[in-house]
Design a protein around this motif. Structure first.
Motif, short mmCIF file in Angstrom:
data_model
loop_
_atom_site.label_atom_id
_atom_site.label_comp_id
_atom_site.label_asym_id
_atom_site.label_seq_id
_atom_site.Cartn_x
_atom_site.Cartn_y
_atom_site.Cartn_z
N ASP A 1 0.83 -1.20 0.00
CA ASP A 1 0.00 0.00 0.00
C ASP A 1 0.87 1.26 0.00
OD1 ASP A 1 -2.18 1.79 0.33
OD2 ASP A 1 -1.86 1.77 2.50
N GLY A 2 1.86 1.28 0.89
CA GLY A 2 2.66 2.49 1.02
C GLY A 2 3.65 2.71 -0.11
N ASN A 3 4.18 1.63 -0.71
CA ASN A 3 5.26 1.76 -1.69
C ASN A 3 4.82 1.54 -3.13
OD1 ASN A 3 7.75 2.00 0.13
ND2 ASN A 3 6.74 0.18 0.95
N LEU A 4 3.62 0.99 -3.35
CA LEU A 4 3.15 0.75 -4.71
C LEU A 4 1.83 1.46 -4.99
CD1 LEU A 4 3.50 -0.73 -7.42
CD2 LEU A 4 2.27 -2.68 -6.41
N LEU A 5 0.82 1.18 -4.15
CA LEU A 5 -0.51 1.72 -4.41
C LEU A 5 -0.57 3.23 -4.23
CD1 LEU A 5 -3.37 0.87 -5.16
CD2 LEU A 5 -3.87 0.60 -2.72
N VAL A 6 -0.02 3.73 -3.12
CA VAL A 6 -0.07 5.18 -2.86
C VAL A 6 0.66 5.98 -3.94
CG1 VAL A 6 0.69 6.98 -1.27
CG2 VAL A 6 -0.47 4.95 -0.38
N PRO A 7 1.89 5.61 -4.33
CA PRO A 7 2.53 6.38 -5.43
C PRO A 7 1.73 6.36 -6.73
CG PRO A 7 4.17 5.07 -4.27
CD PRO A 7 2.83 4.62 -3.76
#
Length: 360
Positions: free
Chosen positions: A293-299
């Motif tokens: 979530d933090g390193n793939l989805l959010v960006p």
């Protein structure tokens, strides 16, 4: 000292457009602060209309009548909300009730563990500390205290009458906001001062960023919540629906939400399986979901959204959450982006000197 203050004031407040922007911001702040509860259906309808404007505008571009487009979009939105209300919420409610019934047993097992630690390591954990901790837990578990917390979180009475009013008024207001958008905007301009160029700049800077942020958050909530529920269900974790929904909702509170929701997940898993391989696998899988979530989805979702430092985001959550509760937490980043946009367009001393030199 007074000369410096005078120069600072002239540089930032001598521009009539700056005064117009300040007047509008103060007026909106006063209205929301003192009449927010009274106008909540109207404000909620405005937010929903803002989010639903995009599909309505796209349908209008391909030749569909705006009234028909607004009706179709609102119908789809209401249908989705009804499916969530009658499909997901009952399961969450049942599991939340079961979790609260199971909570005293979890606390008892936790007390046994703490007493064991106090006996094994008296230099780190004492009996007095355990007694103090248990007294605080009992206060938190008091029914009246829990009800007060729920009322503070909701911020308004959750009676059946209020829900019926919202269910009727909000969709009706959203429909008229979408259908008569141009007429309402042109009519409201008559009440605004003519010197509103800075207001326009602030709106243009905020508009697309805030829309991208809210849309991205909704997509992130759905993806993370569904992925967490599927993983918890495959692992056989108790209260999978409740915890999956909690993980999804936690993305609305940046940084803080993930930390808060991890504690009940770890507690449920530990009291279900103990210090076993299943507990380790669950926490590793949950950590992978959070990392993706933090390193793939959010960006991917927020590449064009607001660019704010984490310190400002956390400060915004604390400040606006303290002012307006759950709604303040949800809109903390849009409100922070408003502050950033105002600071970016506000006249500074350099611009003031340039204006003076041009006049000369």
């Amino acid at each position: 000292m007074f000369e410096y203050i005078r120069r600072w004031y002239q540089a930032r407040f001598s521009d009539p457009q700056a005064l117009t922007l300040m007047f509008i911001l103060v007026l909106l702040g006063v209205v929301i602060l003192y009449a927010g509860n009274l106008l909540m259906p109207l404000l909620l309808a405005l937010v929903l209309a803002y989010l639903l404007e995009w599909p309505v505008a796209k349908m209008a571009k391909i030749g569909i009548n705006r009234t028909m487009a607004a009706s179709l979009v609102l119908l789809v939105f209401v249908t989705v909300m009804l499916l969530i209300t009658f499909g997901v919420i009952p399961s969450v409610w049942r599991q939340a009730t079961a979790f609260l019934g199971e909570l005293p047993k979890m606390i008892d097992r936790g007390v046994v563990m703490l007493q064991h630690l106090a006996n094994e390591y008296p230099q780190f954990v004492s009996s007095d500390q355990i007694d103090t901790m248990l007294a605080e837990v009992k206060k938190l578990m008091d029914s009246e205290h829990v009800l007060n917390i729920i009322k503070q979180l909701l911020g308004y009475s959750a009676s059946l009458l209020v829900l019926m009013v919202y269910a009727i008024l909000v969709p009706l207001l959203v429909f008229f906001f979408l259908k008569d958008k141009d007429e309402l905007i042109s009519g409201s301009r008559r009440f605004l001062p003519r010197d509103r160029e800075l207001v326009k700049k602030v709106w243009l800077e905020m508009d697309q960023q805030i829309f991208n942020y809210i849309r991205g958050k909704i997509i992130e909530l759905v993806i993370v919540g569904i992925a967490s529920y599927i993983f918890f269900a495959l692992m056989g974790l108790n209260y999978a629906v409740l915890l999956g929904v909690s993980v999804g909702v936690s993305v609305l509170i940046p940084y803080v939400g993930a930390t808060l929701v991890t504690l009940p997940i770890a507690a449920v898993a530990f009291f279900q399986w103990g210090a076993s391989a299943e507990f380790g696998y669950l926490m590793i899988g949950y950590g992978i979901i959070q990392a993706l979530d933090g390193n793939l989805l959010v960006p991917l979702l927020f590449s064009d959204a607001v660019d704010l430092h984490p310190v400002f985001i956390i400060a915004a959550v604390l400040i606006f959450g303290g002012l307006w509760g759950v709604w303040g937490v949800f809109f903390a980043i849009p409100l922070a982006s408003l502050v950033k946009a105002v600071v970016n367009v506000w006249p500074n001393e350099y611009q003031h000197h340039q204006a003076l030199s041009k006049n000369e």
